[in-house]
Scaffold this motif. Structure first.
Motif, PDB file in Angstrom:
ATOM      1  N   PHE A  40       1.260  -1.311   0.115  1.00 45.69           N
ATOM      2  CA  PHE A  40       0.281   0.083   0.208  1.00 45.69           C
ATOM      3  C   PHE A  40       0.476   1.409  -0.601  1.00 45.69           C
ATOM      4  CE2 PHE A  40      -2.075   3.645   2.286  1.00 45.69           C
ATOM      5  CZ  PHE A  40      -3.241   3.666   1.721  1.00 45.69           C
ATOM      6  N   TRP A  41       1.628   1.087   0.633  1.00 51.15           N
ATOM      7  CA  TRP A  41       2.737   2.578   0.889  1.00 51.15           C
ATOM      8  C   TRP A  41       3.551   2.845  -0.935  1.00 51.15           C
ATOM      9  CZ3 TRP A  41       5.345   3.018   6.462  1.00 51.15           C
ATOM     10  CH2 TRP A  41       5.198   4.270   6.560  1.00 51.15           C
ATOM     11  N   THR A  42       4.296   1.600  -1.036  1.00 53.16           N
ATOM     12  CA  THR A  42       4.520   2.336  -1.685  1.00 53.16           C
ATOM     13  C   THR A  42       3.542   2.288  -3.230  1.00 53.16           C
ATOM     14  OG1 THR A  42       6.270  -0.450  -1.630  1.00 53.16           O
ATOM     15  CG2 THR A  42       6.847   0.630  -4.069  1.00 53.16           C
ATOM     16  N   ALA A  43       2.703   1.880  -3.317  1.00 50.59           N
ATOM     17  CA  ALA A  43       1.934   2.207  -4.482  1.00 50.59           C
ATOM     18  C   ALA A  43       1.222   3.920  -3.899  1.00 50.59           C
ATOM     19  CB  ALA A  43       0.232   1.241  -4.001  1.00 50.59           C
ATOM     20  N   ASP A  44       1.042   4.227  -2.410  1.00 47.04           N
ATOM     21  CA  ASP A  44       0.912   5.658  -2.529  1.00 47.04           C
ATOM     22  C   ASP A  44       2.034   6.595  -2.542  1.00 47.04           C
ATOM     23  OD1 ASP A  44      -0.984   7.780  -0.624  1.00 47.04           O
ATOM     24  OD2 ASP A  44       0.929   8.068  -0.253  1.00 47.04           O
ATOM     25  N   LEU A  45       2.930   5.773  -2.818  1.00 48.74           N
ATOM     26  CA  LEU A  45       4.340   6.392  -3.261  1.00 48.74           C
ATOM     27  C   LEU A  45       4.221   6.851  -4.779  1.00 48.74           C
ATOM     28  CD1 LEU A  45       7.086   8.159  -3.059  1.00 48.74           C
ATOM     29  CD2 LEU A  45       8.285   5.629  -2.785  1.00 48.74           C
ATOM     30  N   MET A  46       4.442   5.782  -5.597  1.00 49.72           N
ATOM     31  CA  MET A  46       4.581   5.655  -6.814  1.00 49.72           C
ATOM     32  C   MET A  46       2.925   6.420  -7.503  1.00 49.72           C
ATOM     33  SD  MET A  46       4.713   2.283  -7.758  1.00 49.72           S
ATOM     34  CE  MET A  46       5.316   2.414  -9.542  1.00 49.72           C
ATOM     35  N   ARG A  47       1.640   6.504  -6.437  1.00 49.90           N
ATOM     36  CA  ARG A  47       0.868   7.303  -7.004  1.00 49.90           C
ATOM     37  C   ARG A  47       0.477   9.223  -7.049  1.00 49.90           C
ATOM     38  NH1 ARG A  47      -4.672   8.809  -5.699  1.00 49.90           N
ATOM     39  NH2 ARG A  47      -5.883   9.009  -6.503  1.00 49.90           N
ATOM     40  N   ARG A  48       1.476   9.696  -6.011  1.00 57.39           N
ATOM     41  CA  ARG A  48       1.365  10.619  -5.129  1.00 57.39           C
ATOM     42  C   ARG A  48       2.683  11.103  -4.307  1.00 57.39           C
ATOM     43  NH1 ARG A  48      -3.848  10.853  -1.210  1.00 57.39           N
ATOM     44  NH2 ARG A  48      -3.209   8.764  -0.516  1.00 57.39           N
ATOM     45  N   GLY A  49       3.309  10.090  -4.730  1.00 58.73           N
ATOM     46  CA  GLY A  49       4.731  11.242  -4.127  1.00 58.73           C
ATOM     47  C   GLY A  49       5.302  10.992  -2.787  1.00 58.73           C
ATOM     48  N   LEU A  50       6.585  11.033  -2.349  1.00 52.53           N
ATOM     49  CA  LEU A  50       6.441  11.087  -0.433  1.00 52.53           C
ATOM     50  C   LEU A  50       5.554  12.713   0.041  1.00 52.53           C
ATOM     51  CD1 LEU A  50      10.716  11.858  -0.467  1.00 52.53           C
ATOM     52  CD2 LEU A  50       9.071   9.761   0.032  1.00 52.53           C
ATOM     53  N   ALA A  51       5.234  12.216   1.039  1.00 50.16           N
ATOM     54  CA  ALA A  51       3.794  13.483   1.578  1.00 50.16           C
ATOM     55  C   ALA A  51       5.061  13.901   2.132  1.00 50.16           C
ATOM     56  CB  ALA A  51       2.395  12.408   2.230  1.00 50.16           C
ATOM     57  N   SER A  52       5.952  13.617   2.848  1.00 53.94           N
ATOM     58  CA  SER A  52       6.806  14.522   4.107  1.00 53.94           C
ATOM     59  C   SER A  52       7.728  15.404   2.633  1.00 53.94           C
ATOM     60  CB  SER A  52       7.664  13.397   5.124  1.00 53.94           C
ATOM     61  OG  SER A  52       8.457  12.936   4.110  1.00 53.94           O
ATOM     62  N   ARG A  53       7.968  16.671   3.687  1.00 59.26           N
ATOM     63  CA  ARG A  53       8.915  17.463   3.027  1.00 59.26           C
ATOM     64  C   ARG A  53       9.793  18.456   3.884  1.00 59.26           C
ATOM     65  NH1 ARG A  53       3.485  18.886   1.833  1.00 59.26           N
ATOM     66  NH2 ARG A  53       3.406  20.171   3.560  1.00 59.26           N
ATOM     67  N   PRO A  54      11.471  18.511   3.286  1.00 58.36           N
ATOM     68  CA  PRO A  54      11.866  18.395   4.192  1.00 58.36           C
ATOM     69  C   PRO A  54      12.011  19.712   5.004  1.00 58.36           C
ATOM     70  CG  PRO A  54      12.671  18.234   1.794  1.00 58.36           C
ATOM     71  CD  PRO A  54      11.241  17.446   2.327  1.00 58.36           C
ATOM     72  N   GLY A  55      12.777  19.878   6.154  1.00 63.21           N
ATOM     73  CA  GLY A  55      11.614  20.634   6.895  1.00 63.21           C
ATOM     74  C   GLY A  55      12.622  22.181   6.512  1.00 63.21           C
ATOM     75  N   PRO A  56      12.211  23.664   6.668  1.00 64.42           N
ATOM     76  CA  PRO A  56      13.183  24.486   6.226  1.00 64.42           C
ATOM     77  C   PRO A  56      14.690  24.468   7.401  1.00 64.42           C
ATOM     78  CG  PRO A  56      11.323  24.928   7.618  1.00 64.42           C
ATOM     79  CD  PRO A  56      11.010  23.511   7.285  1.00 64.42           C
ATOM     80  N   LYS A  57      14.258  24.147   8.016  1.00 59.58           N
ATOM     81  CA  LYS A  57      15.528  24.023   9.086  1.00 59.58           C
ATOM     82  C   LYS A  57      16.647  23.143   8.747  1.00 59.58           C
ATOM     83  CE  LYS A  57      13.173  26.010  13.337  1.00 59.58           C
ATOM     84  NZ  LYS A  57      13.891  25.825  14.692  1.00 59.58           N
ATOM     85  N   LEU A  58      16.891  22.231   7.580  1.00 65.49           N
ATOM     86  CA  LEU A  58      17.857  20.956   7.642  1.00 65.49           C
ATOM     87  C   LEU A  58      18.746  21.708   7.047  1.00 65.49           C
ATOM     88  CD1 LEU A  58      15.138  17.690   6.628  1.00 65.49           C
ATOM     89  CD2 LEU A  58      16.837  18.580   8.847  1.00 65.49           C
ATOM     90  N   PRO A  59      19.849  21.795   6.645  1.00 67.29           N
ATOM     91  CA  PRO A  59      20.787  21.755   5.501  1.00 67.29           C
ATOM     92  C   PRO A  59      20.535  21.172   4.555  1.00 67.29           C
ATOM     93  CG  PRO A  59      22.580  20.966   7.579  1.00 67.29           C
ATOM     94  CD  PRO A  59      19.867  20.763   7.750  1.00 67.29           C
ATOM     95  N   LEU A  60      21.807  21.521   3.525  1.00 71.68           N
ATOM     96  CA  LEU A  60      21.215  20.871   2.244  1.00 71.68           C
ATOM     97  C   LEU A  60      21.165  19.313   2.006  1.00 71.68           C
ATOM     98  CD1 LEU A  60      19.772  21.405  -0.625  1.00 71.68           C
ATOM     99  CD2 LEU A  60      22.600  22.032  -0.710  1.00 71.68           C
ATOM    100  N   TRP A  61      22.287  18.973   2.796  1.00 77.19           N
ATOM    101  CA  TRP A  61      22.664  17.916   2.584  1.00 77.19           C
ATOM    102  C   TRP A  61      21.736  17.077   3.737  1.00 77.19           C
ATOM    103  CZ3 TRP A  61      22.668  14.737   7.295  1.00 77.19           C
ATOM    104  CH2 TRP A  61      23.201  15.136   8.247  1.00 77.19           C
TER     105      TRP A  61
END
Length: 193
Positions: free
Chosen positions: A71-92
């Motif tokens: 299910f999780w793989t199908a969701d990723l394939m259909r809609r991409g990642l749900a999470s986004r990297p936070g603004p405080k994260l360095p580039l790496w």
């Protein structure tokens, strides 16, 4: 068949009644953790001596694990990642964030796929949970041994990546103070974060 206003209204009501995607993925996330720990600690060889009932419990947990993985793989394939990297994260860390999540989801899929290959190369019909045929057995003994070894190694590598993933989010939460854990854990536990 043309869509009508009433069919669009019915669809809207159905989707409004379903939990939000992030809520669903949060529940999947926290359901997978104890299952992953279980399969790291308990092997089929550990439960077989206890009795058939213990093996069936272990096997049914595997059915749940695989179902969530697919299910999780199908969701990723259909809609991409749900999470986004936070603004405080360095580039790496932003790059690591996305790569790590995709590796885990595709790793879960690959664990399920190699489980299917185990059934396919087996000399007997394997049934997940004692009721669900995995694949028609082809009786490929050498391939079965190779797939079995690969399946085990791959699972433990995935478990190590999940541990790194947990460490990454704990680091974010306490070092960067970006509330990464508060976003991921159920609200009941927020008072301790």
């Amino acid at each position: 068949m043309p869509r009508t206003a009433s069919s669009d209204g019915i669809k809207a009501r159905i989707f409004a009644a379903l939990p939000q995607r992030r809520t669903t993925l949060k529940w999947l996330h926290w359901t997978m953790l104890p299952l992953l720990i279980w399969f790291v600690l308990v092997q089929p060889k550990d439960v077989v001596p206890i009795g058939r009932w213990a093996f069936l419990i272990h096997s049914n947990l595997a059915v749940v694990f695989v179902s969530i993985s697919l299910f999780w793989t199908a969701d990723l394939m259909r809609r991409g990642l749900a999470s986004r990297p936070g603004p405080k994260l360095p580039l790496w860390a932003k790059r690591t964030h996305q790569i790590m999540h995709k590796v885990i989801i595709w790793g879960l899929f690959t664990v399920a796929f190699t489980g299917f290959l185990l059934g396919l190369t087996s000399s007997v019909l394997l049934k997940a949970g004692g009721f669900l045929p995995i694949a028609p057995p082809l009786g490929l003994r050498q391939a079965n041994a190779f797939v079995g070894t690969f399946h085990i190694i791959q699972f433990y590598i995935l478990a190590a990546i999940v541990a790194l993933h947990a460490g990454f989010h704990i680091w974010r939460h306490f070092r960067l103070h970006d509330n990464a854990l508060r976003i991921m854990v159920p609200k009941t536990f927020h008072r301790w974060l």
